[in-house]
Design a protein around this motif. Structure first.
Motif, short mmCIF file in Angstrom:
data_model
loop_
_atom_site.label_atom_id
_atom_site.label_comp_id
_atom_site.label_asym_id
_atom_site.label_seq_id
_atom_site.Cartn_x
_atom_site.Cartn_y
_atom_site.Cartn_z
N LEU A 8 44.63 35.25 32.79
CA LEU A 8 44.41 36.60 32.27
C LEU A 8 44.76 36.64 30.79
CD1 LEU A 8 43.42 39.27 33.44
CD2 LEU A 8 45.78 39.90 33.89
N TYR A 9 43.89 36.03 29.98
CA TYR A 9 44.12 36.04 28.54
C TYR A 9 43.03 36.87 27.86
CZ TYR A 9 40.49 32.57 27.24
OH TYR A 9 39.31 31.92 27.01
N TYR A 10 43.04 36.92 26.51
CA TYR A 10 42.24 37.91 25.79
C TYR A 10 40.73 37.80 26.00
CZ TYR A 10 42.96 34.01 22.48
OH TYR A 10 43.08 32.78 21.91
N LYS A 38 49.93 48.46 29.84
CA LYS A 38 50.16 49.22 31.07
C LYS A 38 48.94 49.10 31.99
CE LYS A 38 51.23 53.89 32.71
NZ LYS A 38 52.40 53.53 33.51
N ASP A 39 47.73 49.18 31.42
CA ASP A 39 46.51 49.04 32.23
C ASP A 39 46.44 47.66 32.87
OD1 ASP A 39 45.76 51.58 31.51
OD2 ASP A 39 44.26 50.97 30.03
N VAL A 40 46.76 46.63 32.09
CA VAL A 40 46.69 45.26 32.61
C VAL A 40 47.65 45.06 33.77
CG1 VAL A 40 47.14 42.83 32.06
CG2 VAL A 40 45.83 44.25 30.47
N ILE A 41 48.87 45.57 33.64
CA ILE A 41 49.85 45.40 34.72
C ILE A 41 49.47 46.26 35.92
CG2 ILE A 41 52.27 45.62 35.36
CD1 ILE A 41 51.54 43.28 33.45
N ASP A 42 48.85 47.41 35.69
CA ASP A 42 48.30 48.18 36.82
C ASP A 42 47.33 47.31 37.61
OD1 ASP A 42 49.70 50.48 36.26
OD2 ASP A 42 48.06 51.47 35.19
N PHE A 43 46.51 46.55 36.88
CA PHE A 43 45.55 45.67 37.55
C PHE A 43 46.28 44.54 38.28
CE2 PHE A 43 42.84 41.94 37.75
CZ PHE A 43 41.68 42.46 38.31
N VAL A 44 47.29 43.97 37.65
CA VAL A 44 48.05 42.88 38.28
C VAL A 44 48.64 43.34 39.60
CG1 VAL A 44 50.13 41.45 38.05
CG2 VAL A 44 48.57 41.69 36.12
N VAL A 45 49.23 44.54 39.61
CA VAL A 45 49.84 45.07 40.83
C VAL A 45 48.78 45.36 41.89
CG1 VAL A 45 51.17 46.99 41.79
CG2 VAL A 45 51.83 46.00 39.59
N LYS A 60 38.75 47.86 30.64
CA LYS A 60 37.46 48.18 31.26
C LYS A 60 37.15 47.24 32.41
CE LYS A 60 33.40 50.35 31.22
NZ LYS A 60 33.25 51.80 31.47
N GLY A 61 37.40 45.94 32.21
CA GLY A 61 37.07 44.98 33.25
C GLY A 61 37.88 43.70 33.12
N VAL A 62 37.86 42.91 34.18
CA VAL A 62 38.52 41.60 34.22
C VAL A 62 37.53 40.61 34.81
CG1 VAL A 62 40.41 40.25 35.19
CG2 VAL A 62 40.83 42.59 34.43
N ILE A 63 37.43 39.43 34.21
CA ILE A 63 36.47 38.43 34.66
C ILE A 63 37.17 37.08 34.87
CG2 ILE A 63 34.49 39.54 33.56
CD1 ILE A 63 34.74 37.50 31.27
N ASP A 64 36.42 36.14 35.44
CA ASP A 64 36.83 34.75 35.62
C ASP A 64 38.04 34.61 36.56
OD1 ASP A 64 37.21 32.00 35.41
OD2 ASP A 64 36.53 31.99 33.33
N GLY A 110 34.45 45.61 47.73
CA GLY A 110 34.77 46.91 48.32
C GLY A 110 36.20 47.37 48.12
N LYS A 111 37.05 46.53 47.51
CA LYS A 111 38.45 46.91 47.28
C LYS A 111 38.55 47.78 46.02
CE LYS A 111 40.18 44.33 50.63
NZ LYS A 111 41.01 43.16 50.35
N ALA A 112 39.42 48.78 46.07
CA ALA A 112 39.61 49.68 44.93
C ALA A 112 40.56 49.03 43.93
CB ALA A 112 40.17 51.02 45.40
N LEU A 113 40.08 48.78 42.72
CA LEU A 113 40.90 48.20 41.66
C LEU A 113 40.78 49.07 40.41
CD1 LEU A 113 39.95 44.42 42.11
CD2 LEU A 113 42.16 45.47 42.64
N PRO A 114 41.78 49.08 39.55
CA PRO A 114 41.76 49.96 38.37
C PRO A 114 40.89 49.44 37.23
CG PRO A 114 43.80 48.74 38.43
CD PRO A 114 43.09 48.41 39.71
N ALA A 115 40.19 48.33 37.42
CA ALA A 115 39.28 47.80 36.41
C ALA A 115 38.07 47.20 37.12
CB ALA A 115 39.97 46.75 35.54
N GLU A 116 36.96 47.18 36.42
CA GLU A 116 35.74 46.63 37.00
C GLU A 116 35.85 45.11 37.10
OE1 GLU A 116 30.95 46.47 35.92
OE2 GLU A 116 32.28 47.89 34.88
N ILE A 117 35.36 44.55 38.19
CA ILE A 117 35.32 43.10 38.37
C ILE A 117 33.90 42.73 38.80
CG2 ILE A 117 37.76 42.97 39.02
CD1 ILE A 117 36.80 42.56 41.94
#
Length: 586
Positions: free
Chosen positions: A153-155, A127-134, A168-172, A79-86
């Motif tokens: 958080l690797y390729y 920039k997208d990745v660091i948006d997600f990190v923050v 688009k998304g982050v996994i694992d 339910g948390k808003a994140l800038p990429a799909e998880i």
């Protein structure tokens, strides 16, 4: 202890045991295709239909620890808003050691990213990745003063859109750990690649947005711009040029060319235009923007105070810049429908007092703003900061900053974010860029690896560039993205690709003043979803500002709030200059 049914590599029997265990608890999946992708070092994976099932290789030690961490983290992020799909958990086994989750869309970034993605696509992705990190750091609670990080958080765990190449998304999430800002580093898998530096530079730029970040020192005042800008120009020039030469010499083709030049005794090529005396700049306008969250503005408090409309330091920043450059016009654009009349009067008195070249301007005086649906909706997301700068308010700001730059007729037009008000528009560096190429665009940090949309400047001959940029930026805003990527693509395609300019020809490295934009008069002032008490302007400060406004009115200004036309007369007669880049392009 639940039974360990997860397959070891190459074990067909274990795979069948796993499949049977899943179907016992999820009979609805019977008949759907099942695959067993390559197993990880600590976890096993099965894909059935559109769901992914995962568990530890061994029900003990690090394998079990990572499994439990991922399951716990995904539950907390629900339910948390994140800038990429998880992933979202769909099943947690009752009798076996596995859980299921939806399959995240996108394709893996892959180890061949350096050849598969252009440098600009890599910068956008960084920039997208660091948006997600923050955003992730804000979404999970801190521990011992440290914030949560995805420490794997690797390729292969970064999923991108195959068409746009955006995140688009982050996994694992099995290796979520807690670190301080100084401990965070990009994954070692990126070491040696430019993408590693892009990630680190973008992270350094966003440090102030991290939870628990120390507040920036308050150095507000009329003399801040001069103090921060002194004595570093030559050092910056030398370091940027040295970095560029080193990167050029280390490339295969650049190395051959460099050796050939050295044989002829040539180390540098001097551009003749760098020796031409600069003409007078003519009329100049520097535009600033602030948009409040609420539309319409809520009523003023009953105690006679008003909610603080924007950080006080930003007012000081604009006043400091206007005081330092009395021949230029400094325009702060705000939306009168998002402010009460008393807030507007307070701002007018605070900003314009004894500074005839500082002006509060109404965005509603621009028909293209007033009639545009994008700007006629208030922000309703209490986590407006944590959504990767794609929330409504960020999209409104990124589009409107282009629009205000197209108002009025000046020989030189500038825009700067309010934490970049110390931009020295009359510096040799800025004026040389405008003279040679007709525009300059800001870059974060001390290098020109990536451009930013936090400041720019241009002459009338480049107006069309920004008119087209506004059209594409507005379309992106309606589609849910901000306009930064449109600027990157436009620079890459037109200025670098078509006109053969280099980044160093148009890119001005400049840092902000380390302030983090917040909405001080709003309950959601920090944008992280946490409710805070709004900051108020007391009666004493209001009286001072209202008196200042009355003094200005007595000296000839309007006695009440008026909406100034977008194309005003706050300028000197235009000086028509024949710029070198114009002659070359004719």
């Amino acid at each position: 202890m639940p039974k360990d049914v997860f397959p070891k590599p190459g074990s067909t029997e274990k795979k069948m045991d796993l499949l049977k265990a899943i179907l016992r608890e999820r009979p609805d999946l019977d008949g759907k295709p099942a695959t067993f992708p390559g197993q990880g070092q600590k976890g096993s994976v099965a894909i059935i239909g559109d769901e992914v099932f995962k568990g530890p290789q061994q029900p003990r030690g690090e394998c079990l620890e990572d499994y439990e961490t991922e399951c716990d983290v995904l539950r907390q992020l629900e339910g948390k808003a994140l800038p990429a799909e998880i992933p979202h958990i769909t099943t947690v086994s009752r009798d076996y050691l596995f859980f299921g989750m939806n399959k995240v869309q996108g394709v893996q970034m892959g180890s061949d990213f350096e050849s598969a993605l252009t440098k600009h696509q890599q910068r956008v992705l960084a920039k997208d990745v660091i948006d997600f990190v923050v955003a992730l750091a804000h979404a999970l609670p801190m521990k011992d003063g440290k914030f949560a990080v995805h420490d794997d958080l690797y390729y292969n765990h970064i999923l991108i859109d195959p068409e746009t190449k955006r995140l688009k998304g982050v996994i694992d999430f099995g290796l979520v750990k807690y670190k301080s800002a100084d401990e965070w580093k990009p994954m070692y898998d990126f070491e040696g690649a430019a993408f590693y530096d892009m990630l680190q530079e973008e992270f350094n730029r966003r440090k102030a947005d991290l939870p628990g970040a120390a507040p920036a020192p308050d150095n507000s005042g009329p003399d801040v711009a001069d103090a921060e800008d002194s004595g570093t120009d030559d050092e910056d020039d030398n370091s940027i040029w040295a970095e560029f030469k080193q990167q050029f010499k280390e490339s295969w083709l650049g190395g051959l060319i460099w050796k050939a030049f050295k044989k002829k005794g040539v180390e540098e090529e001097i551009d003749p235009l760098d020796t031409v005396p600069l003409p007078p700049p003519g009329s100049q306008a520097v535009n600033f923007l602030w948009i409040n969250l609420d539309l319409p503005a809520p009523p003023d408090p009953e105690d006679g105070s008003v909610r603080q409309p924007l950080p006080q330091r930003y007012i000081a920043n604009v006043r400091g810049a206007a005081a330092a450059r009395p021949d230029a016009q400094f325009l702060l654009w705000m939306d009168s429908k998002r402010l009460t009349p008393r807030q507007w009067e307070f701002l007018q008195g605070s900003l314009e007092d004894e500074l005839p070249n500082a002006h509060l301007k109404d965005l509603r005086s621009i028909p293209a703003y007033d009639h545009e649906s994008l700007y006629n909706e208030g922000e309703t997301n209490p986590k407006w900061r944590d959504s990767g700068q794609r929330s409504l308010i960020w999209r409104q700001v990124d589009a409107a900053k282009i629009l205000i730059s197209l108002q009025g007729k000046y020989d030189q037009t500038f825009f700067a974010d309010l934490d970049h008000a110390h931009l020295d528009i009359d510096s040799e560096k800025v004026q040389r860029m405008l003279f040679k190429n007709g525009l300059m665009i800001g870059s974060s940090g001390s290098s020109c690896l990536s451009i930013e949309n936090q400041l720019w400047g241009f002459v009338p001959a480049r107006r069309k560039f920004f008119e087209e940029y506004y059209k594409t930026g507005l379309k992106s805003a309606h589609k849910g993205s901000n306009a930064w990527n449109d600027l990157v693509c436009k620079v890459d395609k037109e200025l670098i690709g078509r006109e053969n300019l280099k980044m160093t020809d148009i890119c001005l490295p400049i840092d902000g003043d380390n302030t983090s934009a917040e909405q001080p008069g709003h309950t959601w002032r920090g944008g992280s979803g946490k409710a805070d008490k709004p900051a108020l302007v007391d009666k004493g400060e209001l009286t001072r500002a209202f008196n200042a406004r009355c003094r200005r009115a007595a000296e000839g200004a309007a006695p009440k709030v008026q909406l100034a036309p977008a194309n005003d007369d706050l300028k000197k007669p235009a000086v028509q200059l024949k710029l070198p880049f114009q002659a070359l392009n004719q």
